[in-house]
Design an enzyme around this catalytic site. Structure first.
Site, short mmCIF file in Angstrom:
data_model
loop_
_atom_site.label_atom_id
_atom_site.label_comp_id
_atom_site.label_asym_id
_atom_site.label_seq_id
_atom_site.Cartn_x
_atom_site.Cartn_y
_atom_site.Cartn_z
N LYS A 134 -2.82 32.20 48.56
CA LYS A 134 -1.69 32.29 49.49
C LYS A 134 -0.51 32.88 48.73
O LYS A 134 -0.22 32.45 47.60
CB LYS A 134 -1.35 30.88 50.00
CG LYS A 134 -0.26 30.82 51.05
CD LYS A 134 -0.08 29.37 51.52
CE LYS A 134 0.94 29.22 52.63
NZ LYS A 134 1.07 27.81 53.08
N SER A 153 0.93 27.34 58.06
CA SER A 153 1.37 28.60 57.54
C SER A 153 0.32 29.33 56.70
O SER A 153 0.47 30.53 56.46
CB SER A 153 2.64 28.39 56.70
OG SER A 153 2.34 27.60 55.56
N SER A 171 -0.11 22.79 56.82
CA SER A 171 -0.39 24.22 56.65
C SER A 171 -1.74 24.59 56.06
O SER A 171 -2.10 25.76 56.08
CB SER A 171 0.70 24.86 55.80
OG SER A 171 1.79 25.17 56.62
N1 GLN Z 1 4.18 23.90 60.46
C1 GLN Z 1 4.93 23.02 59.61
C2 GLN Z 1 6.30 23.63 59.36
O1 GLN Z 1 6.56 24.68 59.88
C3 GLN Z 1 4.20 22.79 58.33
C4 GLN Z 1 4.25 23.95 57.41
C5 GLN Z 1 3.58 23.69 56.12
O2 GLN Z 1 2.77 22.76 55.98
N2 GLN Z 1 3.91 24.50 55.13
O3 GLN Z 1 7.10 23.08 58.66
#
Ligand code: GLN
Length: 487
Positions: free
Chosen positions: A81, A156, A180
């Protein structure tokens, strides 16, 4: 076999390498070719350098011919990532701010992978600074779900999950602050694990919310993610929040037979908003575990309703603080203005996208004087209550079983204009981060539209081995992980 190499799991590839039936260069080439054939439709990567990747593969082959291989991951491609630092490779964090940035050092997880001979294969797309649930907030491009290109891959770590589902890579490293790793894994029909907070070093992971962030594995099978977790877990003197707890042999744990366990089903996870097809699949999974001799116990986690609001106070407060260092002065994007204040102001206006700005504003607000006690401090207290709910539950059960996501993959654009709808995508995942406990998502079904459904299993601190074992027991009796997306 040659044209099908990309369909093999990392563990199978590792065996083929060991038996000298294939070289790392050959299999790495197969994944590069697969990516070149499918990437126009998927767009999982932000960047890759095929030559750099092939050079690592050739080095692995040389080590093997000299009898000096470094373990089961030697010669296996692992994609990253694009928020985890890899020396001399681009590190964009999905942001315009970092578009021109090349990392001067390796994250600890990357150093560990290099030390074990893994072949680093490309930089994967994400929501800007990992803030989002659909990968639509990437500053560069959207990523398409391999099961339906009109749908999001989740986020994400959407690039990680989509690349694994499209068989462009056997393994990927993602990060999970509120879901994420697990939510995109669920939406793309692959496996993902968020380790216990402190199990894996965060050194070299661009911080979003430091008290919640963890790096973890994404891959097509439970055995594969066990292999990758094994490679990255452990204490690191560069991360004071990483823990000294010994790292068990996760692969050994898989092979042990699962003794009868008590599995908790938290009522709050099956309330309003849960898609009927997702519910059916989870209920079938519960029945499966029951049929295997495990005891199923319904219970309550009374503070779960507060998980999303608490998460969005704590995470935004930490994000606003962590992102303060992006000032346009020391590195990254700098606006073409001369006055210092102007440079700060304009660089940040131009460099950050709308979702990141929203988080910075929310975080600054909850930390500001007069609001701090009512918002941030109170959220921290409720966070403790959420953690205690889990501690209490794990006194009477060994695991909790829930859906990973309330719905299957949604259509591109469906939630991007409505931040609240987007935030609710993580309703079942954020609480594990707030409590610091590990959680895994594995494929457990498909909807009538042929979209994958994910099962989440949560366990007490440092129960990764047992979680993998439970997940493996399910995977071994079902074919959901081996289905191929219609590409
Ligand atoms: N979707 C969640 C957010 O936008 C979690 C994102 C993540 O785990 N990096 O904060």
């Amino acid at each position: 076999m040659r044209s099908q190499i990309h369909l093999f799991s990392a563990s199978e590839l590792s065996r083929l390498l060991r038996e000298r039936k294939i070289s790392s260069e050959e299999l790495t080439r197969a994944f590069i070719e697969r990516t070149e054939q499918t990437e126009e439709r998927i767009q999982a990567f932000i960047s890759y350098d095929a030559e750099y990747t092939l050079t690592q593969a050739r080095l692995s082959d040389r080590r093997r011919s000299e009898g000096k291989i470094h373990g089961p991951l030697d010669g296996i491609p692992v994609s990253i990532k694009d928020i985890i630092a890899e020396k001399d490779q681009p590190l964009t964090c999905g942001s315009r701010f970092m578009e021109q940035f090349c990392s001067p050092y390796d994250a600890t997880v990357i150093q560990k992978l290099r030390g074990q001979g893994a072949v680093l294969w490309g930089r994967l797309n994400l929501d800007e600074f990992a803030m989002g649930s659909s990968t639509e907030h990437s500053a560069f491009h959207v990523t398409h779900n391999p099961w339906n290109p009109d749908c999001v891959p989740g986020g994400s770590s959407g690039g990680c999950a989509a690349a694994a589902a499209a068989r462009q890579t056997p393994l990927a490293l993602g990060s999970d602050t509120g879901g994420s790793i697990r939510q995109p894994a669920a939406l793309c029909g692959v496996c993902g694990l968020k380790p216990t907070y402190g199990r894996v070093s965060r050194y070299g992971l661009s911080a979003f919310a430091s008290s919640l962030d963890q790096i973890g594995p994404i891959g097509r099978t439970v055995e594969d993610i066990a292999l990758l977790l094994q490679a990255i877990a452990g204490h690191d003197e560069y991360d004071s929040t990483s823990l000294r707890e010994e790292v068990p042999d996760y692969l050994l744990a898989l092979r042990e037979k699962c003794s009868p366990k008590r599995i908790g089903i938290p009522r709050e996870y099956f309330a309003e908003g849960l898609d009927a097809e997702v519910r059916d699949s989870i209920e079938s999974a519960i029945e499966f575990y029951r049929s295997q001799g495990h005891e199923i116990i319904e219970l309550s986690l009374p503070h779960m309703d507060y998980a999303i609001p608490v998460y969005y106070v704590v995470a935004t407060a930490e994000a606003a603080s962590n992102l303060a260092r992006f000032d346009g002065i020391r590195y990254t994007h700098r606006s073409a203005h001369h006055d210092a204040i102007d440079i700060y102001f304009r660089s940040r206006s131009e460099g950050f996208g709308p979702e990141v700005k929203r988080r910075i504003m929310l975080g600054t607000y909850v930390l500001s004087s007069g609001y701090y006690d009512a918002q941030y401090l109170r959220a921290q207290k409720v966070r403790t209550l959420i953690r205690q709910d889990f501690l209490e539950a794990f006194k009477s059960v060994d695991f909790l079983l829930t859906p990973t996501s309330p719905t299957t993959a949604f259509k591109m654009g469906d939630r991007s204009a409505n931040p609240l709808a987007m935030y609710l995508s993580d309703i079942y995942t954020v609480s594990a981060n707030l409590a610091g406990i590990p959680a895994i998502s594995i494929p457990c079904g498909f909807s009538t539209k042929n979209l994958p459904i994910g099962l989440q299993i949560l366990g007490p601190l440092f129960s990764e081995g047992k979680l993998l074992q439970m997940a493996y027991a399910f995977e071994s009796e079902h074919d959901f992980s081996s289905r191929e997306a219609p590409l």
